[in-house]
Design a protein around this motif. Structure first.
Motif, PDB file in Angstrom:
ATOM      1  N   ARG A  50       0.821  -1.214   0.000  1.00 35.07           N
ATOM      2  CA  ARG A  50       0.000   0.000   0.000  1.00 35.07           C
ATOM      3  C   ARG A  50       0.857   1.268   0.000  1.00 35.07           C
ATOM      4  O   ARG A  50       0.434   2.301  -0.519  1.00 35.07           O
ATOM      5  N   VAL A  51       2.061   1.226   0.591  1.00 32.97           N
ATOM      6  CA  VAL A  51       2.869   2.451   0.706  1.00 32.97           C
ATOM      7  C   VAL A  51       3.955   2.590  -0.352  1.00 32.97           C
ATOM      8  O   VAL A  51       4.392   3.698  -0.640  1.00 32.97           O
ATOM      9  N   GLU A  53       5.459   3.055  -3.863  1.00 29.08           N
ATOM     10  CA  GLU A  53       5.052   3.592  -5.155  1.00 29.08           C
ATOM     11  C   GLU A  53       6.070   3.123  -6.194  1.00 29.08           C
ATOM     12  O   GLU A  53       7.248   3.012  -5.890  1.00 29.08           O
ATOM     13  N   VAL A  77       8.658   6.220  -1.544  1.00 23.40           N
ATOM     14  CA  VAL A  77       7.694   6.344  -0.454  1.00 23.40           C
ATOM     15  C   VAL A  77       7.637   7.816  -0.068  1.00 23.40           C
ATOM     16  O   VAL A  77       8.668   8.405   0.262  1.00 23.40           O
ATOM     17  N   ALA A 115       5.430   5.990   7.009  1.00 18.92           N
ATOM     18  CA  ALA A 115       4.324   5.434   6.230  1.00 18.92           C
ATOM     19  C   ALA A 115       3.826   4.128   6.843  1.00 18.92           C
ATOM     20  O   ALA A 115       2.616   3.889   6.905  1.00 18.92           O
ATOM     21  N   GLN A 119       0.219   2.691   8.837  1.00 16.36           N
ATOM     22  CA  GLN A 119      -0.452   1.452   8.430  1.00 16.36           C
ATOM     23  C   GLN A 119      -0.616   0.458   9.577  1.00 16.36           C
ATOM     24  O   GLN A 119      -1.388  -0.492   9.467  1.00 16.36           O
TER      25      GLN A 119
END
Length: 140
Positions: A50-51, A53, A77, A115, A119
């Motif tokens: 999810r974090v 990129e 990130v 990040a 989460q």
């Protein structure tokens, strides 16, 4: 191509989890204590997906039949470019039983820590839910 790399590049969370041994130990680049167990490791890896990129593996080190592999990656990130490495150890059944991640530079590691901290509540909920499902299934 290592099966773990293939699963990650496909963003296939189920395939990633299937490659983990029940007793896997995950060592994070940003946490002091390792995380033991498949449920928490799988939840952490979902959080990472999810974090991260524009994640890509750029190099694979290790013979196909070796127990130890290193997968070098690049990602971003929160605007910080990161280079890292997943160090995997496979057990006798070919499952990942040791998973260590290292990242650089420090600014990237700090962005990753922030990040992942955001989460972590969701990661914990996912891991607990999985453990509860497995316990219920074992009772039946």
């Amino acid at each position: 191509m290592h099966p773990f790399r293939k699963a990650v590049e496909a963003r296939d969370a189920e395939a990633i989890e299937a490659l983990l041994a029940d007793n896997v130990v995950f060592t994070s680049p940003v946490a002091f204590k390792p995380y033991p167990g498949k449920a928490i490791t799988a939840a952490i890896l979902r959080g990472v997906m999810r974090v991260f990129e524009d994640f890509t593996y750029v190099k694979e080190i290790g013979a196909p039949d070796a127990a130890d592999h290193a997968l070098v990656f690049e990602t971003t990130v929160a605007g910080k470019r990161i280079t890292g490495c997943d160090f995997l150890h496979l057990d006798a059944d070919g499952k990942i039983d040791e998973f260590t991640v290292m990242v650089r530079p420090l600014s990237g590691a700090q962005a990753l820590a922030e990040a992942m901290a955001a989460q972590f509540e969701q990661i914990q909920r996912e891991a607990v839910a999985q453990i509860e499902r497995e316990a219920a299934a074992a009772e039946q």
